[in-house]
Design a protein around this motif. Structure first.
Motif, mmCIF file in Angstrom:
data_model
loop_
_atom_site.group_PDB
_atom_site.id
_atom_site.type_symbol
_atom_site.label_atom_id
_atom_site.label_comp_id
_atom_site.label_asym_id
_atom_site.label_seq_id
_atom_site.Cartn_x
_atom_site.Cartn_y
_atom_site.Cartn_z
ATOM 1 N N TYR A 1 40.699 34.040 41.064
ATOM 2 C CA TYR A 1 40.569 34.520 42.447
ATOM 3 C C TYR A 1 40.192 33.392 43.405
ATOM 4 O O TYR A 1 40.829 33.197 44.448
ATOM 5 C CB TYR A 1 39.524 35.633 42.497
ATOM 6 C CG TYR A 1 39.293 36.223 43.865
ATOM 7 C CD1 TYR A 1 40.273 36.977 44.496
ATOM 8 C CD2 TYR A 1 38.081 36.037 44.523
ATOM 9 C CE1 TYR A 1 40.060 37.538 45.741
ATOM 10 C CE2 TYR A 1 37.857 36.592 45.772
ATOM 11 C CZ TYR A 1 38.843 37.337 46.373
ATOM 12 O OH TYR A 1 38.623 37.884 47.611
ATOM 13 N N THR A 2 39.164 32.644 43.040
ATOM 14 C CA THR A 2 38.725 31.544 43.902
ATOM 15 C C THR A 2 39.818 30.498 44.045
ATOM 16 O O THR A 2 40.051 29.970 45.139
ATOM 17 C CB THR A 2 37.447 30.910 43.337
ATOM 18 O OG1 THR A 2 36.394 31.888 43.388
ATOM 19 C CG2 THR A 2 37.036 29.690 44.149
ATOM 20 N N PHE B 1 46.896 39.215 40.631
ATOM 21 C CA PHE B 1 46.957 40.658 40.424
ATOM 22 C C PHE B 1 45.578 41.183 40.039
ATOM 23 O O PHE B 1 44.717 40.431 39.571
ATOM 24 C CB PHE B 1 47.926 41.005 39.277
ATOM 25 C CG PHE B 1 49.317 40.474 39.451
ATOM 26 C CD1 PHE B 1 50.309 41.258 40.013
ATOM 27 C CD2 PHE B 1 49.642 39.188 39.036
ATOM 28 C CE1 PHE B 1 51.600 40.777 40.161
ATOM 29 C CE2 PHE B 1 50.931 38.696 39.179
ATOM 30 C CZ PHE B 1 51.907 39.495 39.736
ATOM 31 N N LEU B 2 45.391 42.487 40.243
ATOM 32 C CA LEU B 2 44.337 43.208 39.555
ATOM 33 C C LEU B 2 44.997 43.914 38.380
ATOM 34 O O LEU B 2 45.953 44.669 38.550
ATOM 35 C CB LEU B 2 43.684 44.246 40.469
ATOM 36 C CG LEU B 2 42.835 43.730 41.623
ATOM 37 C CD1 LEU B 2 42.275 44.893 42.426
ATOM 38 C CD2 LEU B 2 41.703 42.837 41.119
ATOM 39 N N LYS B 3 44.483 43.661 37.185
ATOM 40 C CA LYS B 3 45.071 44.261 35.994
ATOM 41 C C LYS B 3 44.125 45.313 35.442
ATOM 42 O O LYS B 3 42.960 45.043 35.135
ATOM 43 C CB LYS B 3 45.347 43.197 34.932
ATOM 44 C CG LYS B 3 46.085 43.742 33.711
ATOM 45 C CD LYS B 3 46.436 42.622 32.748
ATOM 46 C CE LYS B 3 47.216 43.161 31.542
ATOM 47 N NZ LYS B 3 47.594 42.075 30.616
ATOM 48 N N GLY B 4 44.616 46.556 35.354
ATOM 49 C CA GLY B 4 43.826 47.646 34.838
ATOM 50 C C GLY B 4 43.809 47.681 33.327
ATOM 51 O O GLY B 4 44.554 46.966 32.650
ATOM 52 N N GLY C 1 47.016 48.147 31.501
ATOM 53 C CA GLY C 1 48.001 47.076 31.553
ATOM 54 C C GLY C 1 48.751 46.982 32.865
ATOM 55 O O GLY C 1 49.494 46.018 33.092
ATOM 56 N N GLU C 2 48.553 47.958 33.759
ATOM 57 C CA GLU C 2 49.250 47.910 35.044
ATOM 58 C C GLU C 2 48.701 46.772 35.893
ATOM 59 O O GLU C 2 47.484 46.573 35.975
ATOM 60 C CB GLU C 2 49.087 49.228 35.793
ATOM 61 C CG GLU C 2 49.804 49.246 37.138
ATOM 62 C CD GLU C 2 49.557 50.526 37.928
ATOM 63 O OE1 GLU C 2 50.172 50.660 39.004
ATOM 64 O OE2 GLU C 2 48.759 51.360 37.480
ATOM 65 N N ARG C 3 49.607 46.042 36.516
ATOM 66 C CA ARG C 3 49.218 44.946 37.401
ATOM 67 C C ARG C 3 49.441 45.360 38.854
ATOM 68 O O ARG C 3 50.541 45.752 39.233
ATOM 69 C CB ARG C 3 50.022 43.680 37.100
ATOM 70 C CG ARG C 3 49.602 42.951 35.836
ATOM 71 C CD ARG C 3 50.300 41.609 35.730
ATOM 72 N NE ARG C 3 49.799 40.815 34.626
ATOM 73 C CZ ARG C 3 50.436 40.653 33.476
ATOM 74 N NH1 ARG C 3 51.603 41.256 33.280
ATOM 75 N NH2 ARG C 3 49.916 39.908 32.520
ATOM 76 N N VAL D 1 39.098 46.856 36.425
ATOM 77 C CA VAL D 1 40.141 45.851 36.580
ATOM 78 C C VAL D 1 39.599 44.448 36.317
ATOM 79 O O VAL D 1 38.389 44.221 36.312
ATOM 80 C CB VAL D 1 40.761 45.901 37.999
ATOM 81 C CG1 VAL D 1 41.441 47.233 38.250
ATOM 82 C CG2 VAL D 1 39.695 45.644 39.069
ATOM 83 N N ARG D 2 40.543 43.547 36.120
ATOM 84 C CA ARG D 2 40.247 42.120 36.009
ATOM 85 C C ARG D 2 41.268 41.361 36.844
ATOM 86 O O ARG D 2 42.389 41.834 37.032
ATOM 87 C CB ARG D 2 40.354 41.643 34.550
ATOM 88 C CG ARG D 2 39.465 42.358 33.568
ATOM 89 C CD ARG D 2 39.837 41.967 32.140
ATOM 90 N NE ARG D 2 39.166 42.802 31.147
ATOM 91 C CZ ARG D 2 38.020 42.481 30.541
ATOM 92 N NH1 ARG D 2 37.453 41.326 30.815
ATOM 93 N NH2 ARG D 2 37.486 43.297 29.668
ATOM 94 N N PHE D 3 40.904 40.178 37.314
ATOM 95 C CA PHE D 3 41.874 39.333 37.983
ATOM 96 C C PHE D 3 42.840 38.754 36.956
ATOM 97 O O PHE D 3 42.467 38.445 35.822
ATOM 98 C CB PHE D 3 41.185 38.206 38.745
ATOM 99 C CG PHE D 3 40.485 38.674 39.976
ATOM 100 C CD1 PHE D 3 41.200 39.233 41.026
ATOM 101 C CD2 PHE D 3 39.104 38.575 40.095
ATOM 102 C CE1 PHE D 3 40.550 39.673 42.169
ATOM 103 C CE2 PHE D 3 38.458 39.009 41.226
ATOM 104 C CZ PHE D 3 39.182 39.556 42.268
ATOM 105 N N ASP D 4 44.088 38.597 37.388
ATOM 106 C CA ASP D 4 45.140 38.183 36.473
ATOM 107 C C ASP D 4 46.202 37.424 37.268
ATOM 108 O O ASP D 4 46.542 37.818 38.382
ATOM 109 C CB ASP D 4 45.751 39.429 35.819
ATOM 110 C CG ASP D 4 46.862 39.096 34.848
ATOM 111 O OD1 ASP D 4 46.550 38.581 33.760
ATOM 112 O OD2 ASP D 4 48.029 39.356 35.176
ATOM 113 N N THR D 5 46.703 36.355 36.702
ATOM 114 C CA THR D 5 47.739 35.569 37.382
ATOM 115 C C THR D 5 49.148 35.985 36.980
ATOM 116 O O THR D 5 50.121 35.532 37.592
ATOM 117 C CB THR D 5 47.576 34.068 37.076
ATOM 118 O OG1 THR D 5 47.747 33.866 35.669
ATOM 119 C CG2 THR D 5 46.203 33.573 37.521
#
Length: 277
Positions: free
Chosen positions: A64-65, A76-79, A82-84, A215-219
């Motif tokens: 994110y930073t 992305f926010l990944k749930g 698995g959805e982004r 969620v988690r941040f995801d590239t």
């Protein structure tokens, strides 16, 4: 954020005053020593204030930073399913678009941008003549806002904020109604920050939805999401109005959409005057 007024915008912010250091809550970024934003107005300090609270790493580290620092995604926010959910980093770091301008045009008086990100609304509001302040839990976001001449603080909406109860307008745009994963609590907090009869402008999902997520941040560049999980929420217009009605803190409302984005404006109820004996 790239802005034509960079370095010259006379952003009319609020000084926080000596000793007004407030720690962010869990899930929010610790701050560096205070800095002053150029162009933030005479005598006005904008700072990233030091804070002792422990903070989950997703708010202080990659990706994110890095996205905010570079000004571009993908992000992305990944749930857990698995959805982004794509995040508009380039839009956040750019100049206000036509949909953003429908928000700026509805703002009244002094404006607090909750979760200001890289500061495009803070700058636009200052250029439009509003007193404004951005708060964000991410240090990189606040630094970027300050570099553009916008007044901003590393601060959680759930901690005390400058001029509490005296803001005419508050913004929860770019999905920030999801902050904390509890929209009812966030709406109640917004009502406390605003003056009686103040305006809350919320950007909602463009479809009918009412979700609580982890969620988690995801590239999108690896099979696993990056960073620690944190709570989030997604609401459409109907869900937001339902939560606002249940809370009882909100009266008038306006809904609109522009270029595929949807917004709701809520008017906080006028508080009754204290009875005299």
């Amino acid at each position: 954020m790239s802005h034509p007024g960079t370095g010259t915008a006379a952003a009319r912010g609020f000084a926080t005053g000596a000793g007004h250091t407030v720690p962010p809550p869990a899930g929010h970024s610790p701050a560096s020593p205070s800095t002053t934003g150029a162009g933030a107005g005479a005598g006005t300090s904008t700072s990233t204030e030091a804070a002792p609270h422990a903070v989950p790493s997703e708010w202080r580290a990659d990706p994110y930073t890095h996205a905010l620092t570079s000004g571009h995604g993908p992000l992305f926010l990944k749930g857990t399913d698995g959805e982004r959910l794509p995040l508009g980093v380039e839009r956040w770091c750019g100049t206000p678009d036509a949909a953003d301008r429908t928000v700026v045009g509805r703002c009244e008086g002094a404006v607090l941008d909750i979760g200001c990100g890289p500061g495009r609304f803070v700058i636009a509001l200052a250029l439009a003549g509003h007193r404004t302040l951005g708060i964000d839990v991410n240090r990189a976001a606040v630094r970027r806002t300050v570099r553009q001449g916008g007044p901003a603080l590393v601060r959680s909406v759930f901690d005390p904020v400058p001029r509490e109860g005296r803001w005419n307008t508050a913004l929860l745009v770019d999905g920030n109604i999801g902050i904390g994963g509890d929209p009812a609590t966030l709406l109640a907090r917004a009502a406390e920050i605003l003056v009686p009869g103040g305006l809350l402008v919320v950007e909602v999902a463009a479809r009918d939805i009412d979700e609580r997520l982890e969620v988690r941040f995801d590239t999108g560049r690896s099979r696993t999401a990056e960073g620690e999980a944190f709570p989030w929420a997604r609401l459409g217009t109907r869900a937001l109005l339902r939560h606002a009605g249940t809370a009882g803190d909100w009266a008038g409302r306006e809904t609109w959409d522009h270029a595929g984005r949807a917004f709701v404006a809520l008017r906080s109820r006028t508080r009754p005057a204290p009875s005299s004996w």
